[in-house]
Design a protein around this motif. Structure first.
Motif, PDB file in Angstrom:
ATOM      1  N   ALA A 128      47.148  30.173  53.475  1.00 14.58           N
ATOM      2  CA  ALA A 128      45.939  30.052  52.921  1.00 14.58           C
ATOM      3  C   ALA A 128      45.545  28.936  52.144  1.00 14.58           C
ATOM      4  O   ALA A 128      44.341  28.342  52.041  1.00 14.58           O
ATOM      5  CB  ALA A 128      45.322  31.483  52.132  1.00 14.58           C
ATOM      6  N   GLY A 129      46.453  28.411  51.320  1.00 13.81           N
ATOM      7  CA  GLY A 129      46.254  27.170  50.415  1.00 13.81           C
ATOM      8  C   GLY A 129      45.860  25.928  51.526  1.00 13.81           C
ATOM      9  O   GLY A 129      45.093  25.455  51.148  1.00 13.81           O
ATOM     10  N   ILE A 130      46.833  25.967  52.696  1.00 16.25           N
ATOM     11  CA  ILE A 130      46.166  24.922  53.435  1.00 16.25           C
ATOM     12  C   ILE A 130      44.809  24.855  53.874  1.00 16.25           C
ATOM     13  O   ILE A 130      44.245  23.941  54.081  1.00 16.25           O
ATOM     14  CB  ILE A 130      47.502  24.787  54.823  1.00 16.25           C
ATOM     15  N   MET A 131      44.557  26.050  54.586  1.00 11.43           N
ATOM     16  CA  MET A 131      43.359  26.206  55.082  1.00 11.43           C
ATOM     17  C   MET A 131      42.022  26.267  54.152  1.00 11.43           C
ATOM     18  O   MET A 131      40.833  26.095  54.337  1.00 11.43           O
ATOM     19  CB  MET A 131      43.196  27.772  55.859  1.00 11.43           C
ATOM     20  N   ALA A 132      42.233  26.494  52.880  1.00  7.37           N
ATOM     21  CA  ALA A 132      41.297  26.221  51.622  1.00  7.37           C
ATOM     22  C   ALA A 132      40.989  24.750  51.723  1.00  7.37           C
ATOM     23  O   ALA A 132      39.923  24.328  51.621  1.00  7.37           O
ATOM     24  CB  ALA A 132      41.989  26.540  50.368  1.00  7.37           C
ATOM     25  N   HIS A 133      41.959  23.885  51.816  1.00 12.57           N
ATOM     26  CA  HIS A 133      41.836  22.444  51.672  1.00 12.57           C
ATOM     27  C   HIS A 133      41.026  21.790  52.937  1.00 12.57           C
ATOM     28  O   HIS A 133      40.136  21.297  53.100  1.00 12.57           O
ATOM     29  CB  HIS A 133      43.036  21.821  51.719  1.00 12.57           C
ATOM     30  N   VAL A 134      41.388  22.547  54.163  1.00 19.94           N
ATOM     31  CA  VAL A 134      40.947  22.411  55.531  1.00 19.94           C
ATOM     32  C   VAL A 134      39.500  22.818  55.296  1.00 19.94           C
ATOM     33  O   VAL A 134      38.357  22.188  55.878  1.00 19.94           O
ATOM     34  CB  VAL A 134      41.607  22.750  56.471  1.00 19.94           C
ATOM     35  N   CYS A 437      37.617  28.797  48.808  1.00 18.74           N
ATOM     36  CA  CYS A 437      37.159  27.598  49.523  1.00 18.74           C
ATOM     37  C   CYS A 437      36.131  27.022  48.978  1.00 18.74           C
ATOM     38  O   CYS A 437      35.825  25.649  49.099  1.00 18.74           O
ATOM     39  CB  CYS A 437      36.891  28.225  51.049  1.00 18.74           C
ATOM     40  N   LEU A 438      34.933  27.622  48.593  1.00 13.93           N
ATOM     41  CA  LEU A 438      33.826  27.102  48.089  1.00 13.93           C
ATOM     42  C   LEU A 438      34.119  26.581  46.823  1.00 13.93           C
ATOM     43  O   LEU A 438      33.734  25.261  46.519  1.00 13.93           O
ATOM     44  CB  LEU A 438      33.005  28.400  47.700  1.00 13.93           C
TER      45      LEU A 438
END
Length: 453
Positions: A128-134, A437-438
């Protein structure tokens, strides 16, 4: 021509637009069992790195998969607009082993949503950390207001053994003004946090031997000590009667800024009815600013296979979490001295080092931290973030501090107290993930604005 600046409403709309695709890609990552531990299929770690590289290329980054004797890491870069800062975004794509699959309510590598949470190994820690960056990169598209360097490690859960070599070899590529490490936790569902301190770690093995070989428990029991009983007595010296760590020389303080309500803590820990907490002082001090010591495992005969014989040798794995301000090498030395000094009945004691990592304290002041707090406050609808310590260890943060001393470091989180990272039924709160993410998109925007003055 200057790239138009995205407003807060622009970013809210863009993140909301991208979230369905971000979740789908997160689920694809969760399906890859990329475990860097010995004995596991490391082709899956390679597969995981390739999947991350593909995601970063899709965001318009220049991407390399790199190694320094360990598992693959992914570096993605996009140059900063003129005069803008560069932000490193860190996460890791490897995951913990799943343990006993019977304890999982669903397949750990098949993501499943239940009650607003996405279950699966790595769903929270740290895919989820990766995808927050993405998500933040996709929200900006070609209007990114800062330069970015994404550094996605491939063996964090296994101890980051090759990390220092990777940082040294790629130091120029990774040089940044701000470092965002998305591998921590928030204070609660609905309450964001900035992590400002983390404990260090020392793991080691202690073996006791009382006999050259096993002997009949009836013929020799009562005069000859068995190694398992001896080990148990030795392990009992590591704590006092209240449960405080009793190894003289370990650093401990009482300086946590907030407290943890006991009823909430008991529920989140899953403490069984009747069990009491150990240690003294505020719960947050016990978790953040004092040492902890746990027995992680014991090598001894299994009960189903144990003969009526005195065990000649027994071995335990110990893990010490070190308070900020302690030194891992010194802590290992005082622990080793304690174990040898307290050997019951003259038993032979052997202590073997496994690995360590330094604790750290992060300066949470200045314009970058102000930008982060502002971004979090906006993403969580006016709720101020809490400055927290973390009882867990992310030893490489101290390495980042040493190698990039001019960079401002932010330790953020995608987890919450119910995420069960490292345990069965790990999960991600999807509502909180949307806020994360926001918040990251807003953070990049406000870091750029702070640099412009």
């Amino acid at each position: 021509m200057t790239t138009p600046i995205m407003t807060e409403s622009d970013l809210r709309a863009a993140v909301a637009r991208e979230l369905p695709g971000v979740r789908a890609d997160l689920e694809r990552l969760v399906r890859i069992p990329g475990i860097a531990f010995e004995g596991f299929d490391h082709t899956q770690v390679e597969r995981s790195a390739e999947a991350v590289a593909e995601l970063l290329r899709g965001c318009g980054l220049d991407v390399d998969i790199v190694r320094a004797g360990g598992q693959p890491a992914v570096i993605g870069r996009k140059a900063a607009p003129p005069g803008a800062p560069t932000v490193m975004l860190y996460a890791h794509h490897d995951v913990q082993p799943v343990g006993d699959r019977a304890l999982w309510e669903s397949d750990p590598f098949e993501p499943v949503e239940r009650d607003g949470r996405l279950y699966g190994r790595g769903a929270a820690d740290d895919k989820a950390g990766i995808m927050a960056h993405v998500a933040a990169l996709r929200a900006f598209g070609d209007r990114l207001p800062v330069g970015v360097v994404l550094f996605i490690e491939g063996e964090e859960e296994y101890g980051s053994d090759s990390l220092e070599r990777l940082l040294a070899e790629h130091r120029d590529k990774l040089a940044s003004d701000v470092i965002v490490i998305a591998d921590s936790t928030n204070w609660d569902v609905g309450v964001p946090a900035l992590t400002t301190s983390l404990r260090g770690i020392v793991n080691c093995f202690v073996e006791v031997r009382t006999l050259n070989h096993a002997v009949h428990s009836g013929m020799f029991g009562g005069a000859v000590p068995d190694a398992l009983t001896t080990l148990v007595r030795l392990l009992a010296t590591l704590h006092d009667d209240a449960g405080n760590v009793a190894v003289e020389g370990l650093v401990g303080k009482e300086e946590a800024s907030v407290d943890y309500p006991e009823d909430r803590f008991r529920a989140e820990a899953g403490l069984v009815e009747g069990a009491t907490l150990i240690g003294t002082g505020r719960i947050t001090d016990r978790l953040w600013t004092k040492p902890a010591l746990a027995v992680l495992g014991i090598d001894a005969p299994a009960t189903a296979e144990a003969p009526n014989a005195l065990v000649p040798a027994a071995k335990a794995k110990l893990s010490v979490r070190l308070a900020p301000g302690d030194d891992p090498k010194r802590a290992y030395a005082v622990l080793s001295d304690h174990l040898r000094k307290h050997a019951p009945w003259g038993a032979q004691v052997t202590v073997t080092f496994e690995h360590d990592g330094a604790p750290c304290v992060i300066d949470a002041t200045g314009p970058v931290c102000d930008a982060a707090r502002s971004a979090f406050r906006t993403a969580w609808d006016g709720t101020d973030p809490v400055d927290i310590g973390v009882g867990g260890s992310i030893p490489f943060i101290a390495t980042f501090q040493e190698m990039f001393p001019q960079a401002s470091i932010l330790v953020t989180g995608v987890e919450d107290p119910h995420a069960r990272a490292h345990g069965p039924n790990e999960s991600l709160h999807l509502g909180e993930f949307a806020r994360v993410c926001l918040a990251e998109a807003l953070l990049l925007s406000r870091v750029a604005a702070a640099a412009r003055g």
